[in-house]
Design a protein around this motif. Sequence first.
Motif, PDB file in Angstrom:
ATOM      1  N   HIS A  70       0.865  -1.174   0.000  1.00 21.58           N
ATOM      2  CA  HIS A  70       0.000   0.000   0.000  1.00 21.58           C
ATOM      3  C   HIS A  70       0.903   1.226   0.000  1.00 21.58           C
ATOM      4  N   TYR A  71       0.354   2.397  -0.320  1.00 17.46           N
ATOM      5  CA  TYR A  71       1.151   3.615  -0.495  1.00 17.46           C
ATOM      6  C   TYR A  71       0.667   4.661   0.497  1.00 17.46           C
ATOM      7  N   ASP A  72       1.514   4.894   1.495  1.00 12.53           N
ATOM      8  CA  ASP A  72       1.187   5.782   2.598  1.00 12.53           C
ATOM      9  C   ASP A  72       1.597   7.198   2.226  1.00 12.53           C
ATOM     10  N   VAL A  73       0.634   8.026   1.849  1.00  7.11           N
ATOM     11  CA  VAL A  73       0.913   9.418   1.462  1.00  7.11           C
ATOM     12  C   VAL A  73       0.680  10.286   2.698  1.00  7.11           C
ATOM     13  N   ARG A  74       1.726  10.467   3.465  1.00  7.24           N
ATOM     14  CA  ARG A  74       1.594  11.239   4.704  1.00  7.24           C
ATOM     15  C   ARG A  74       1.530  12.742   4.445  1.00  7.24           C
ATOM     16  N   ARG A  75       2.072  13.172   3.315  1.00  9.47           N
ATOM     17  CA  ARG A  75       2.037  14.594   2.954  1.00  9.47           C
ATOM     18  C   ARG A  75       1.613  14.718   1.499  1.00  9.47           C
ATOM     19  N   LEU A  76       0.760  15.681   1.217  1.00 11.68           N
ATOM     20  CA  LEU A  76       0.346  15.933  -0.168  1.00 11.68           C
ATOM     21  C   LEU A  76       1.359  16.847  -0.829  1.00 11.68           C
ATOM     22  N   THR A  77       2.537  16.282  -1.070  1.00 10.49           N
ATOM     23  CA  THR A  77       3.658  16.973  -1.701  1.00 10.49           C
ATOM     24  C   THR A  77       4.273  16.029  -2.728  1.00 10.49           C
ATOM     25  N   PRO A  78       5.095  16.543  -3.657  1.00 10.00           N
ATOM     26  CA  PRO A  78       5.773  15.641  -4.598  1.00 10.00           C
ATOM     27  C   PRO A  78       6.587  14.565  -3.892  1.00 10.00           C
ATOM     28  N   GLU A  79       7.215  14.920  -2.755  1.00 14.72           N
ATOM     29  CA  GLU A  79       7.975  13.923  -2.011  1.00 14.72           C
ATOM     30  C   GLU A  79       7.049  12.883  -1.392  1.00 14.72           C
ATOM     31  N   GLY A  80       5.856  13.312  -0.990  1.00 15.88           N
ATOM     32  CA  GLY A  80       4.916  12.394  -0.364  1.00 15.88           C
ATOM     33  C   GLY A  80       4.379  11.328  -1.292  1.00 15.88           C
ATOM     34  N   ILE A  81       4.343  11.598  -2.601  1.00 18.61           N
ATOM     35  CA  ILE A  81       3.826  10.618  -3.565  1.00 18.61           C
ATOM     36  C   ILE A  81       4.948   9.944  -4.350  1.00 18.61           C
ATOM     37  N   ASP A  82       6.197  10.078  -3.888  1.00 16.67           N
ATOM     38  CA  ASP A  82       7.327   9.537  -4.637  1.00 16.67           C
ATOM     39  C   ASP A  82       7.216   8.025  -4.822  1.00 16.67           C
ATOM     40  N   ASP A  83       6.915   7.284  -3.750  1.00 17.29           N
ATOM     41  CA  ASP A  83       6.791   5.825  -3.874  1.00 17.29           C
ATOM     42  C   ASP A  83       5.659   5.441  -4.817  1.00 17.29           C
ATOM     43  N   LEU A  84       4.568   6.183  -4.781  1.00 16.68           N
ATOM     44  CA  LEU A  84       3.438   5.908  -5.666  1.00 16.68           C
ATOM     45  C   LEU A  84       3.825   6.132  -7.124  1.00 16.68           C
ATOM     46  N   LEU A  85       4.534   7.218  -7.408  1.00 12.90           N
ATOM     47  CA  LEU A  85       4.972   7.493  -8.781  1.00 12.90           C
ATOM     48  C   LEU A  85       5.943   6.425  -9.266  1.00 12.90           C
ATOM     49  N   ARG A  86       6.798   5.929  -8.365  1.00  7.61           N
ATOM     50  CA  ARG A  86       7.733   4.875  -8.767  1.00  7.61           C
ATOM     51  C   ARG A  86       6.997   3.577  -9.094  1.00  7.61           C
ATOM     52  N   ALA A  87       5.894   3.314  -8.390  1.00  4.31           N
ATOM     53  CA  ALA A  87       5.094   2.137  -8.721  1.00  4.31           C
ATOM     54  C   ALA A  87       4.466   2.268 -10.101  1.00  4.31           C
ATOM     55  N   MET A  88       4.144   3.503 -10.503  1.00  2.00           N
ATOM     56  CA  MET A  88       3.533   3.724 -11.815  1.00  2.00           C
ATOM     57  C   MET A  88       4.554   3.687 -12.942  1.00  2.00           C
ATOM     58  N   THR A  89       5.781   4.128 -12.674  1.00  2.00           N
ATOM     59  CA  THR A  89       6.796   4.209 -13.730  1.00  2.00           C
ATOM     60  C   THR A  89       7.741   3.029 -13.743  1.00  2.00           C
ATOM     61  N   GLY A  90       7.765   2.233 -12.657  1.00  2.00           N
ATOM     62  CA  GLY A  90       8.673   1.094 -12.600  1.00  2.00           C
ATOM     63  C   GLY A  90      10.120   1.475 -12.353  1.00  2.00           C
ATOM     64  N   VAL A  91      10.369   2.686 -11.841  1.00  2.00           N
ATOM     65  CA  VAL A  91      11.733   3.141 -11.561  1.00  2.00           C
ATOM     66  C   VAL A  91      12.014   2.954 -10.072  1.00  2.00           C
ATOM     67  N   PRO A  92      12.929   2.050  -9.684  1.00  2.90           N
ATOM     68  CA  PRO A  92      13.177   1.806  -8.262  1.00  2.90           C
ATOM     69  C   PRO A  92      13.930   2.962  -7.609  1.00  2.90           C
ATOM     70  N   ARG A  93      13.792   3.074  -6.294  1.00  3.84           N
ATOM     71  CA  ARG A  93      14.528   4.103  -5.554  1.00  3.84           C
ATOM     72  C   ARG A  93      16.017   3.768  -5.508  1.00  3.84           C
ATOM     73  N   HIS A  94      16.332   2.497  -5.384  1.00  5.58           N
ATOM     74  CA  HIS A  94      17.724   2.050  -5.325  1.00  5.58           C
ATOM     75  C   HIS A  94      17.925   0.961  -6.370  1.00  5.58           C
ATOM     76  N   THR A  95      19.106   0.899  -6.952  1.00  8.81           N
ATOM     77  CA  THR A  95      19.427  -0.129  -7.942  1.00  8.81           C
ATOM     78  C   THR A  95      20.443  -1.104  -7.362  1.00  8.81           C
ATOM     79  N   ARG A  96      20.325  -2.345  -7.765  1.00  4.03           N
ATOM     80  CA  ARG A  96      21.233  -3.380  -7.285  1.00  4.03           C
ATOM     81  C   ARG A  96      22.607  -3.188  -7.903  1.00  4.03           C
ATOM     82  N   PRO A  97      23.698  -3.270  -7.096  1.00  5.98           N
ATOM     83  CA  PRO A  97      25.047  -3.108  -7.661  1.00  5.98           C
ATOM     84  C   PRO A  97      25.443  -4.339  -8.463  1.00  5.98           C
TER      85      PRO A  97
END
Length: 411
Positions: A366-393
């Motif tokens: 689930h996607y916990d949007v604690r703040r209605l800011t671009p930073e607050g929806i970052d995880d949600l946007l990554r779920a939509m674009t498929g871009v992970p926050r961290h990449t495997r080395p």
Amino acid sequence: MDLQNNVRIDLTAVDEGGRRMDSTPNGVSVGAVCLKNWQIDRIDAPAGMFDEHDAYFIKINYELELELDCPRMSWVEVSFDFASGGEASQVTVVDALPRFGTFTGAPESYVLNQFLNFVPCENSASAHVHLPAGADRVDTFGIGGQGVRWRHVSLGESGVLPGSYAAWVVLLVPAGQVEQPVEFSARYDLAVARDVEYRPTQSPACFRLSLAAPSDTPGVVTPAFSATVEDQAPERHPSVFICYAHDSPAHKEYARKFGNLLVRNGVDAHMDQWYVTNRKDWAIWAHELINKVDFVTVLASPICRKAFDGELSGPDNPGIRSEALLIKEMLHTLRDEWTAKVLPVVLPHELVDNVPKVLQPWTSDHYDVRRLTPEGIDDLLRAMTGVPRHTRPPLGKMPPSVLKPLSGTES
């Protein structure tokens, strides 16, 4: 209806010189979709890039043949599974076109790069594939696996048009393989009356594709090895339907602010508060959007949870109840696809406990949007674009101190 004017070829080869056609699929039909001759070309892959594999460049030609009185089709899906051979685990769809999105505006040209991926190029004369503009959206699934499917989604009132279509795949097969088994299937969504209990189903068709090109017509495609071609594809805006319940005026206001935030950050969002203009059938409006968009966000609230979990009765809350039924039906029939498509969201004023249990807020995500800011929806946007926050080395080497000694050398 003048079928001659409805014919549209979605992909055409820029250079047909030396190309080889395989007539094996010609005439193979599943329902209203009929296959035509396929173009099969060997790819001159770089040495060491795909060891123990041969690469092929395949143009898939098919036609949608509709009767004049056929109901409107809001989407048509064609699927090709290459995993039915004895070496199924070694077959891979490296890339495919159309890849994703609504084709509008200017045509685009593509070339194969050294990694056998399709990338846009400016010089259409040297391109391997030319992609014209189009009106409908094409959703693509399966790239990187053993099969691929394309869903043509009509964005207009006329439905998906009959006529000629085509698609391209880059296929890896075990080295030396001369035939490739293919299982072909098709599905449709027909616009029929609500009281008609009807769902079109057809049995898949199987055939064997010839991969061995005659020696006198090699038909070899050479990727662009000299330099990496930068992907100049236009930015893609994921589309989203916002599903929520009208629990209170405050919750509706939070939902609207959430929708505004998505739009300002590049998401093509849709919610009822922006469409209150002329009188409309809201059930049909929601049904069409839910089937068209890339994702559905479900905003947690007490009434929403009760609607999805079957705890509401009586005449109240008809909108969220019918939307919940449709989403649950899609999750039941297409679990893998719709688990990734339905995104439960918890807004700042809400609790995770109000995410419907049927959406698995803990065993999935689930996607916990604690703040209605671009930073607050970052995880949600990554779920939509498929871009992970961290990449495997890159995978490194084991330290010598922990390597198991060779047999007979133990001290």
